[in-house]
Design a protein around this motif. Structure first.
Motif, PDB file in Angstrom:
ATOM      1  N   VAL A  20       7.400  -5.444   3.828  1.00  0.00           N
ATOM      2  CA  VAL A  20       6.259  -4.554   4.020  1.00  0.00           C
ATOM      3  C   VAL A  20       6.406  -3.929   5.408  1.00  0.00           C
ATOM      4  CG1 VAL A  20       3.745  -4.378   4.002  1.00  0.00           C
ATOM      5  CG2 VAL A  20       4.892  -6.056   2.540  1.00  0.00           C
ATOM      6  N   SER A  42       3.708  -2.994   9.313  1.00  0.00           N
ATOM      7  CA  SER A  42       2.480  -3.711   8.971  1.00  0.00           C
ATOM      8  C   SER A  42       2.264  -4.860   9.952  1.00  0.00           C
ATOM      9  CB  SER A  42       2.585  -4.282   7.549  1.00  0.00           C
ATOM     10  OG  SER A  42       3.536  -5.338   7.515  1.00  0.00           O
ATOM     11  N   HIS A  62      -6.001  -3.289   3.257  1.00  0.00           N
ATOM     12  CA  HIS A  62      -5.473  -2.070   2.642  1.00  0.00           C
ATOM     13  C   HIS A  62      -4.811  -1.271   3.765  1.00  0.00           C
ATOM     14  CE1 HIS A  62      -7.526  -2.838  -1.119  1.00  0.00           C
ATOM     15  NE2 HIS A  62      -8.693  -2.885  -0.514  1.00  0.00           N
ATOM     16  N   PRO A  63      -3.692  -0.556   3.486  1.00  0.00           N
ATOM     17  CA  PRO A  63      -3.160  -0.225   2.169  1.00  0.00           C
ATOM     18  C   PRO A  63      -2.155  -1.215   1.592  1.00  0.00           C
ATOM     19  CG  PRO A  63      -1.936   0.956   3.842  1.00  0.00           C
ATOM     20  CD  PRO A  63      -2.991   0.165   4.574  1.00  0.00           C
ATOM     21  N   TRP A  64      -1.810  -2.281   2.325  1.00  0.00           N
ATOM     22  CA  TRP A  64      -0.694  -3.126   1.908  1.00  0.00           C
ATOM     23  C   TRP A  64      -1.031  -4.052   0.748  1.00  0.00           C
ATOM     24  CZ3 TRP A  64      -2.227  -3.027   7.196  1.00  0.00           C
ATOM     25  CH2 TRP A  64      -1.529  -2.071   7.947  1.00  0.00           C
ATOM     26  N   ASP A 108      -2.649  -3.443  -1.977  1.00  0.00           N
ATOM     27  CA  ASP A 108      -2.371  -2.765  -3.248  1.00  0.00           C
ATOM     28  C   ASP A 108      -0.875  -2.603  -3.495  1.00  0.00           C
ATOM     29  OD1 ASP A 108      -5.083  -2.510  -3.776  1.00  0.00           O
ATOM     30  OD2 ASP A 108      -5.239  -0.600  -2.740  1.00  0.00           O
ATOM     31  N   GLU A 109      -0.099  -2.671  -2.438  1.00  0.00           N
ATOM     32  CA  GLU A 109       1.359  -2.568  -2.567  1.00  0.00           C
ATOM     33  C   GLU A 109       1.980  -3.866  -3.060  1.00  0.00           C
ATOM     34  OE1 GLU A 109       5.202  -2.199   0.467  1.00  0.00           O
ATOM     35  OE2 GLU A 109       3.275  -1.318   1.061  1.00  0.00           O
ATOM     36  N   ILE A 110       1.458  -4.994  -2.603  1.00  0.00           N
ATOM     37  CA  ILE A 110       2.103  -6.267  -2.938  1.00  0.00           C
ATOM     38  C   ILE A 110       1.636  -6.861  -4.262  1.00  0.00           C
ATOM     39  CG2 ILE A 110       2.507  -6.773  -0.504  1.00  0.00           C
ATOM     40  CD1 ILE A 110       0.251  -8.882  -0.701  1.00  0.00           C
ATOM     41  N   ARG A 155       4.022  -6.319  -7.141  1.00  0.00           N
ATOM     42  CA  ARG A 155       5.284  -7.039  -6.931  1.00  0.00           C
ATOM     43  C   ARG A 155       5.118  -8.515  -7.247  1.00  0.00           C
ATOM     44  NH1 ARG A 155       8.898  -3.721  -4.092  1.00  0.00           N
ATOM     45  NH2 ARG A 155      10.422  -5.233  -4.869  1.00  0.00           N
TER      46      ARG A 155
END
Length: 298
Positions: free
Chosen positions: A268, A271, A279-281, A283-285, A288
């Protein structure tokens, strides 16, 4: 006069102790982390747990009693007639701070996808040194296994996931006790305490019961990297930009590759260490994590 002074002194000391205790409890919360990170990452917003998630029931369960004191875990139960794969979630906080509510947003999103999730409270360094907290999580897993039909858990498909110090614990549990789990998700948790990339100091010392110079065998035994010969499980590493929080990871992956065991790295970028809280991370993980679990837990 002396009595009045003595009473005043006692009241000051009591108030001072209460203030210190409150500060200690507040040292690792989502709000305190946001205040630390907002200047460097002004775009971040706090990930908030939902009041209710569709098809998910939340309950608190007592899984053990120690000296008359209850130890609890929060269950996020996906409503199903069939037993479902389970995920054990371990919060971070330097083995000293934090609580199980820190992983509630993660647990809610994973449970929503069809998993039984358990956020486990465990004894931290201020209560008992290593391996007490690790044993607590093992006891929670044993409780889940013994009540699997009631909890709707498929005991052949249990993953362990942890964040920061909880990630270190997850990696150690999944590696050292690989017969009890099916997969490991390590979110920015070290794999080796005494390592060129590691910068573990006072908090690790407190949890492990002494410095490396005093108890080197404990520091080594508590490192997942030193149990690689026992490792059998696929691992997902989700890491920030800071090397210190994945000390030992590359050596671990090298050994997993030799054993033809699947591993995956998600980095990531740009960060803070505690990216999963914001957020925004966040929603990224989540996709996955779910993709990894879907592939490894049948």
């Amino acid at each position: 006069m002396n009595y009045t002074f003595h009473l005043f002194f006692c009241l000051v000391m009591i108030n001072s102790f209460a203030f210190q205790k409150t500060n200690d409890q507040d040292l690792y919360t989502v709000q305190s982390e946001w205040q630390k990170r907002i200047k460097e990452f002004p775009e971040i917003t706090i990930v908030k747990a939902k009041d209710k998630v569709e098809n998910v029931t939340e309950k608190e369960i007592v899984y053990q009693m120690i000296n008359g004191i209850e130890t609890k875990m929060d269950m996020y139960q996906f409503q199903s007639e069939e037993n479902k794969p389970a995920v054990i979630l371990i919060h971070g906080g330097g083995w000293k701070y934090g609580d199980k509510k820190l992983v509630k947003p993660l647990a809610q999103q994973i449970a929503k996808a069809g998993y039984q999730c358990f956020a486990v409270a465990y004894r931290k360094s201020g209560e008992a040194i290593y391996p007490a907290g690790v044993n607590d999580v093992l006891n929670a897993v044993q409780f889940i296994r013994e009540h699997s039909n009631m909890l709707k858990v498929d005991t052949l498909n249990i993953a362990v996931l942890g964040c920061s110090s909880g990630g270190q614990m997850a990696a150690l549990l999944g590696t050292k006790y690989s017969d009890r789990f099916k997969a490991i998700v390590d979110i920015d948790g070290v794999l080796a305490f005494h390592h060129p990339e590691s910068k573990e100091g006072a908090m690790a010392t407190e949890w492990l019961g002494g410095t490396y110079e005093k108890v080197p065998e404990v520091w080594e035994e508590a490192s997942a990297l030193n149990h690689i010969s026992e490792a059998k499980l696929p691992m997902l590493f989700i890491n920030s930009q800071y090397e210190r929080f994945h000390a030992g990871r590359d050596e671990m992956i090298e050994q997993l590759n030799k054993k033809k065991i699947y591993s995956e790295i998600v980095t990531v970028k740009d960060s803070p260490h505690t990216f999963w809280l914001f957020h925004p991370w966040f929603d990224e993980i989540i996709p996955r994590i779910l993709n990894f679990l879907n592939n490894q837990l049948n």
